[in-house]
Design an enzyme around this catalytic site. Structure first.
Site, PDB file in Angstrom:
ATOM      1  N   CYS B  86       0.875  -1.184   0.014  1.00 19.43           N
ATOM      2  CA  CYS B  86       0.107   0.013  -0.005  1.00 19.43           C
ATOM      3  C   CYS B  86       0.986   1.484  -0.136  1.00 19.43           C
ATOM      4  O   CYS B  86       0.281   2.486  -0.159  1.00 19.43           O
ATOM      5  CB  CYS B  86      -1.115   0.196   1.076  1.00 19.43           C
ATOM      6  SG  CYS B  86      -1.883  -1.378   1.268  1.00 19.43           S
ATOM      7  N   HIS B 340      -9.546   2.414  -2.509  1.00 27.35           N
ATOM      8  CA  HIS B 340      -8.210   1.980  -2.229  1.00 27.35           C
ATOM      9  C   HIS B 340      -7.527   1.117  -3.434  1.00 27.35           C
ATOM     10  O   HIS B 340      -7.610  -0.396  -3.167  1.00 27.35           O
ATOM     11  CB  HIS B 340      -8.094   1.263  -0.922  1.00 27.35           C
ATOM     12  CG  HIS B 340      -6.527   0.881  -0.583  1.00 27.35           C
ATOM     13  ND1 HIS B 340      -5.453   1.587  -1.107  1.00 27.35           N
ATOM     14  CD2 HIS B 340      -6.256  -0.234   0.063  1.00 27.35           C
ATOM     15  CE1 HIS B 340      -4.302   0.882  -0.452  1.00 27.35           C
ATOM     16  NE2 HIS B 340      -4.903   0.145   0.144  1.00 27.35           N
TER      17      HIS B 340
END
Lengths: 487, 395
Positions: B86, B340
């Site tokens: 991430c 996301h």
């Protein structure tokens, strides 16, 4: 005199009430009435190998596994046709590299066949001791009497010729090809010929032949025995009938545990023997027999060392520790008896034999390391991040390659934190995953099995149990899980 | 002596696709859209780009630099593919900024692009690498973070109900902001009660405690700070670029408490030092942080020293992180609502910072925004890589 030097057993935590089977099938195939009692049910992550590991570890008590010379394992439900169950069990139980292993298969009598073979090796001085384990989780077709009757469990007897708790004075064996009950490689479930014939011409004829054979051989009569231990066919009435016909006092006949455990197949005779030993006194004579493609009968005498083995969980503690399976649908799911809709979740990474081989010491006997420099025990670096086991660099002090082996399988611990994961794919949702802190140091993330989700709490005491994690492309992936300490 | 990156590099253009379930858009479509917007925003052309960094996390998004060069027809330029979970997008930014700062390139492009919704399943793909033993039957990303909530509640004596109520302020705030963001994946306000009572995904986290998995891409154009005003009047200056990988030790050493993220704390400390910030709570105007799960945002507030340890509850309840609060967090809607797409997220946060610091954020504009912080956490509570970036409108 060679004989039994220790005993142990394992019974899965979960039990299914037979009335629930009757309800599920509206009594079809059950002659209009439910068989009474309940049966022990292996969880979705248990099979004969995992149950045998539990029984073997129970049997070893404080005995160093490296001192065990042999492991013979008897079952009709070995997970592989080609790959040895006993080798997996020996590895998980942390036995030595020179341990002699063998799988015994093909008959419900293989437990006592293995005992005979082990005794011969001990008497011939080619082994000091041999562990004989038996376990079964036999497949019964849904809705039948076998499904009502079969239960799952395991037993282990350590045989040797020093400090025996019960000497095996002699035996008598019969080989008979007859089998009224069978299962071919292509069969999913156990088959049976008409039960009346199976009992009359099989069990009720052949087993007494072995029992009277051993009594005649050693010139003993029914009243000489403090306890009579012999296994039962599915229909327990035949078991009772046999004791009457041989003149055994009903009070001396060991309970088959059909009512609270079920018929555990290959494991049954040895589990009954363990139950008998739990109650036995020095000097007791026990008749021990098992049936299947013939019969074996033994004369056993309990010694003053019987008290050494009293701290086992054995049959009594395992029987008392139980949780009911809520419903038959859960049982079907755990045993893989119905196809389920695949979860919309990622598939597992394919099992890598080379990775399992490299990490074998961490995976099968659950070894980590202890840093020689700072003394910190560490289970393993995270596998998902490519970490190899054991660690080569100390997590605390970064010392390199300065470790000694450190075993975690026998350590208890405390639950550090947890989640009940409702979207992770498991046959027993939610997937309860936990991080545990081992007593004495070390931490790991594990599946939490045999838990009641409502009772999972930070700080609860936990212990490790050997389980089957999943089945992937023909490979049974065995590993350890945490569970609430089973009292 | 190592130098700070502060005020050496400027962002002169940013672009970002709408995030969401972009069934009709390929990863190439998203790269074209995000980079076109960034080039136009910077007022440069593709031929002006000297080098590029592209981030993808999962296999369905692309490998090597070819996904970028092939898609754009970038002519024989250096292109590096980066993967750092991430933190991928922010790590692309970091590497590209260093290349600019050392003077080997004049104008560079950074892109993060992720196509998560082409797998036929919900959630993220399997993350156990080939040739690695599977040692947990199954655990989801929410499950891994839920364990942190269990520990946080336990440590600070919150009942599950109190803990869930505390966390629920986080998605309520993010949904409020996200509803005003035309590029956000989820644009619907929710109430505290809806969040508290949402279906459990991984106890104690409910569905509103979890961010969406989205498709999307974001891009930025960087130049040396000294050159930035030649491209635009309001360039955004990089004040700090920090990344910190923990030693993957949270699930193997007994002293890790699961109520903070050490790598996040250290990345924050290093970033504040690099940017010359001594009072983060007072000096940072706004933050976009890694709220993959509500509990993570709560803990990040403490790791970044916005709230004292164990006290984030007070700030959540008082609305300190709301759009009109003392330190607005997730003005964009955050991962929770903006979405996301893993490798795009860090650069999406940079995109939001540029909108805000340049006063272009419309109804969700933060007042007097001068210094913005972006934070990404790759991995999970035990094993993680955390990036911390600070940007500002003044040099």
């Amino acid at each position: 005199m060679a004989g039994i030097t220790s005993y142990g057993a394992y019974i899965p935590l979960h039990r299914l009430a037979r009335t629930e089977l009757f309800r599920a099938w509206s009594g079809i195939g059950m002659l209009g009435m439910s068989v009474p009692g309940e049966k022990a049910v292996a969880s979705y992550d248990e099979d004969c190998v995992t149950m045998a590991v539990e029984a073997v570890i129970d049997c070893m008590g404080k005995i160093d596994p490296k001192t065990i010379d042999g492991l013979f394992f008897a079952s009709t439900t070995h997970p592989y046709s080609e790959k040895q169950s006993s080798a997996i069990i020996a590895a998980a139980a942390d036995m030595g590299r020179n341990v002699r292993v063998a799988d015994f298969a093909g008959s419900l009598r293989t437990g006592t066949i293995a005992i005979t073979a082990a005794l011969d090796a001990i008497k011939a001085k080619s082994a000091k001791n041999i562990m004989v384990a038996a376990a079964d989780a036999r497949p019964a077709a849904p809705s039948g009497l076998m499904e009502q009757g079969f239960g799952d469990g395991a037993a282990a007897l350590l045989l040797g010729d020093k400090d025996v708790i019960a000497s095996i004075e002699g035996s008598y064996s019969i080989c008979d090809e007859f089998s009224g009950v069978w299962r071919a490689h292509t069969d999913s479930f156990v088959r049976s010929w008409e039960d009346r014939m199976v009992l009359d011409k099989g069990y009720s004829e052949i087993l007494p032949e072995a029992i009277t054979g051993v009594m005649n051989k050693f010139n003993l009569k029914a009243s000489d025995f403090a306890k009579v231990v012999y296994d039962s066919p599915l229909d327990v009435r035949a078991h009772i009938k046999l004791s009457k016909s041989l003149g055994f006092d009903a009070a001396k006949v060991q309970d088959t545990m059909f009512m609270n455990l079920g018929n555990t197949g290959t494991a049954q005779a040895m589990m009954m023997m363990v139950a008998a030993l739990e109650e036995a006194k020095a000097g007791d004579k026990i008749l021990f027999a098992s049936y299947g493609n013939g019969a074996d009968a033994f004369v056993i005498e309990v010694s003053q060392f019987i008290e050494i083995a009293r701290d086992r969980r054995g049959i009594k503690a395992h029987l008392a520790s139980k949780r009911m399976v809520n419903n038959y649908e859960t049982y079907l799911r755990w045993r893989g008896l119905i196809p389920l809709e695949p979860a919309q979740r990622p598939e597992l990474t394919p099992t890598s034999i080379s990775a399992l081989r490299r990490d074998r010491k961490a995976i099968l006997p659950l070894y980590g390391v202890k840093c020689k420099k700072c003394g910190t025990p560490e289970y393993r670096p995270p596998a998902w991040a490519g970490g190899r086991a054991p660690a080569r660099i100390c997590v605390m002090c970064q010392a390199k390659d300065q470790f000694e082996d450190y075993k975690f399988a026998d350590k208890k611990g405390k639950l550090f934190n947890f989640t009940h994961d409702y979207i992770a794919t498991t046959p027993d949702p939610p997937a309860t995953n936990v991080i545990i802190d081992f007593d004495g140091g070390g931490r790991g993330m594990f599946d939490f099995t045999d838990r009641d989700p409502d009772k999972v709490a930070v700080g609860m005491p936990v212990e490790m149990t050997f389980r089957k994690l999943f089945f992937d492309r023909g490979i049974h992936n065995y590993y350890w899980k945490a569970r609430p300490v089973r009292v | 002596m190592a130098e700070s990156i502060k005020d050496k590099v400027a962002v002169i253009g940013v672009g970002c696709t709408k995030f969401g379930e972009l069934w009709d858009r390929s990863v190439s479509d998203m790269i074209v859209d995000a980079t076109t917007e960034a080039l136009e925003d910077a007022g440069v052309e593709l031929k002006d780009i000297d080098a590029a960094w592209v981030g993808h996390w999962c296999e369905t998004s692309g490998m090597t630099g070819l996904g970028l060069s092939g898609t754009l027809g970038l002519q024989y330029k250096p292109v590096t593919r980066i993967e750092n979970a991430c933190a991928t997008g922010s790590d692309c930014l970091r590497n590209a900024a260093y290349a600019i700062a050392c003077g080997v390139y004049d104008i560079v492009m950074v892109v993060g692009a992720e196509k998560l919704k082409d797998m036929g399943i919900a959630g993220l793909p399997n993350q156990v690498p080939l040739g690695t033993p599977n040692l947990i039957t199954a655990i989801s990303a929410p499950g891994l973070f839920a364990m942190m909530a269990t520990s946080y509640f336990h440590r600070y004596g919150l009942s599950p109900q109190e803990g869930k109520r505390m966390l629920s302020h986080i998605p309520v705030k993010s949904h409020h902001n996200g509803a005003m963001n035309p590029k956000a994946h989820f644009r619907r306000e929710v109430t505290l009660e809806q969040v508290i009572n949402s279906p459990i995904i991984a106890w104690p986290l409910g569905i509103f405690d979890c961010c969406g998995t989205s498709d999307g891409a974001a891009a930025a154009i960087l130049v040396r700070a000294s050159e930035a005003k030649k491209f635009r009047n309001d360039p955004i200056y990089i004040k700090a670029l920090q990344i910190c990988a923990n030693p993957a030790d949270g699930a193997r050493r007994n002293d890790f408490d699961f109520t903070h993220i050490e790598a996040g704390y250290r990345a924050g400390v290093a970033a504040y030092k690099e940017a010359g910030i001594t009072n983060p709570r007072g000096e940072i105007s706004m933050a976009e942080v890694h709220d993959c799960f509500s509990i993570n945002e709560a803990i990040v507030m403490e790791d970044l020293q916005f709230s004292p340890r164990g006290k984030v509850k007070n700030d959540l309840e008082s609305g300190f992180f709301n759009l009109d609060g003392g330190l607005p967090v997730q003005a964009s809607g955050g991962l929770k609502c903006f979405g996301h797409p893993v490798a795009a997220t860090g650069l999406r946060m940079l995109y939001e910072m540029c909108q805000q610091l340049q006063g272009k954020a419309g109804p969700r504009q933060v007042k007097n925004a001068r210094l913005g912080l972006t934070h990404n956490m790759g991995g999970h509570p035990a094993d993680n890589v955390v990036s911390c970036v600070i940007v500002g409108r003044d040099r």
